[in-house]
Design a protein around this motif. Structure first.
Motif, PDB file in Angstrom:
ATOM      1  N   GLN A 170       0.842  -1.187   0.000  1.00 20.35           N
ATOM      2  CA  GLN A 170       0.000   0.000   0.000  1.00 20.35           C
ATOM      3  C   GLN A 170       0.885   1.248   0.000  1.00 20.35           C
ATOM      4  O   GLN A 170       2.000   1.211   0.520  1.00 20.35           O
ATOM      5  N   SER A 173       2.247   5.874   4.133  1.00 17.93           N
ATOM      6  CA  SER A 173       1.698   7.064   4.785  1.00 17.93           C
ATOM      7  C   SER A 173       2.815   7.800   5.519  1.00 17.93           C
ATOM      8  O   SER A 173       3.599   7.186   6.241  1.00 17.93           O
ATOM      9  N   THR A 174       2.875   9.101   5.324  1.00 12.60           N
ATOM     10  CA  THR A 174       3.896   9.914   5.986  1.00 12.60           C
ATOM     11  C   THR A 174       3.288  10.637   7.193  1.00 12.60           C
ATOM     12  O   THR A 174       2.076  10.681   7.372  1.00 12.60           O
ATOM     13  N   SER A 175       4.150  11.187   8.002  1.00 14.56           N
ATOM     14  CA  SER A 175       3.720  11.887   9.217  1.00 14.56           C
ATOM     15  C   SER A 175       4.850  12.810   9.649  1.00 14.56           C
ATOM     16  O   SER A 175       5.865  12.953   8.951  1.00 14.56           O
TER      17      SER A 175
END
Length: 308
Positions: A170, A173-175
């Motif tokens: 997938q 996702s970054t943060s």
């Protein structure tokens, strides 16, 4: 023969250079994109019957091919690589290399109600194929709560249009803690945590190829944490007792036992075959992780009661 070919090329240029109000012909495809070693069509469709056409390359006007109602004349360096369509004026260029990239200018004339000049240009872009993509960690053995970077290494081509990172198939996702570099070539974990465990891949692409890396399995080493001793609080003389030490850790940690401050064993278990009053006291287990370099300890007080 060489002089006659040069004369034809020159004639092709002169037929067109003298006209300043030529019809501008738009190429069928612009830009044309090719991989190194490929064959491309520089395709045009002038609105009339072709009379003459000349193709040149770059601002230096390097001759590629010229046709003036006789056999096409191929420019130096393009022999066996260029075929001219004398119906449309289109050119096929074979075995393309990086030095072929640039602007190709065409000019000539067509027969409509009279002889009408035309011109135009088309841009050729050439890229090498991406041959492989690898994910490279900054640490061979990532450790929890330390910084870690994963780099997307692209082989075979200097041109990379985009990089896409994936975790467990997938999009990643970054943060505030997980960030990407400006060109997406690296993922930074500040810090890396056990929750980051998983399989990471990088997909790199350019105009002529797209390659996805093999999966890199991230396993974050941590611990030891939450050490504990499983054993009875007391036992009668003559009985047997087993002390078991455990802790959460990756990789599994090593254990050392101390009885009243003196080392007695190196194992996750410490066994007393026949308890005596001399076995009364404090048993300490020290858990140590050889990768993280960390250790933790736990103490168990053991009481000896009367005989069985």
């Amino acid at each position: 023969m060489e002089n006659s070919q040069a004369a034809l090329l020159t004639l092709g240029f002169l037929l067109f250079l003298k006209g300043s109000s030529a019809l501008v012909v738009t190429p069928v495809t612009d830009p044309v994109i090719s991989e190194v070693g490929g064959n491309v069509q520089l395709e045009i469709k002038p609105p009339g019957v072709l009379g003459t056409v000349t193709w040149t390359f770059s601002a230096a006007k390097i001759p590629v091919v010229s046709w003036t109602e006789t056999n096409p004349v191929i420019g130096a360096g393009y022999e066996n690589r260029v075929t001219l369509n004398t119906t449309t004026g289109s050119v096929e260029l074979r075995s393309v290399n990086l030095s072929d990239a640039g602007v190709y200018t065409f000019q000539g004339n067509i027969f409509t109600s009279g002889r009408e000049p035309f011109n135009g240009n088309v841009t050729l872009k050439v890229d090498e194929l991406i041959t492989n993509v690898n994910v490279k960690p900054s640490l061979a053995q990532p450790i929890a709560n330390q910084a870690l970077k994963l780099t997307c290494e692209v082989l075979g081509s200097q041109t990379v249009s985009s990089r896409l990172w994936m975790k467990d198939s997938q999009p990643l996702s970054t943060s505030d803690r997980i960030t990407l570099s400006v060109d997406n070539s690296t993922v930074s974990f500040n810090p890396v945590l056990q929750s980051d465990n998983g399989e990471y891949q990088c997909k790199a692409s350019n105009p002529v190829s797209e390659v996805t890396s093999a999966g890199y399995r991230l396993e974050v080493n941590y611990g030891p944490e939450q050490a504990s001793i499983t054993a009875p609080d007391s036992a009668a003389e003559g009985s047997s007792v087993t002390f078991t030490c455990s802790a959460q850790s990756l990789p599994p940690c090593n254990y050392t036992w101390y009885f009243n401050g003196t080392e007695t064993a190196q194992s996750s278990q410490y066994k007393i075959a026949s308890v005596s009053n001399a076995d009364r006291g404090n048993y300490t287990c020290v858990a140590w992780n050889s990768v993280t370099g960390r250790n933790t300890s736990v103490v168990k007080e053991f009481i000896v009661t009367g005989e069985l």
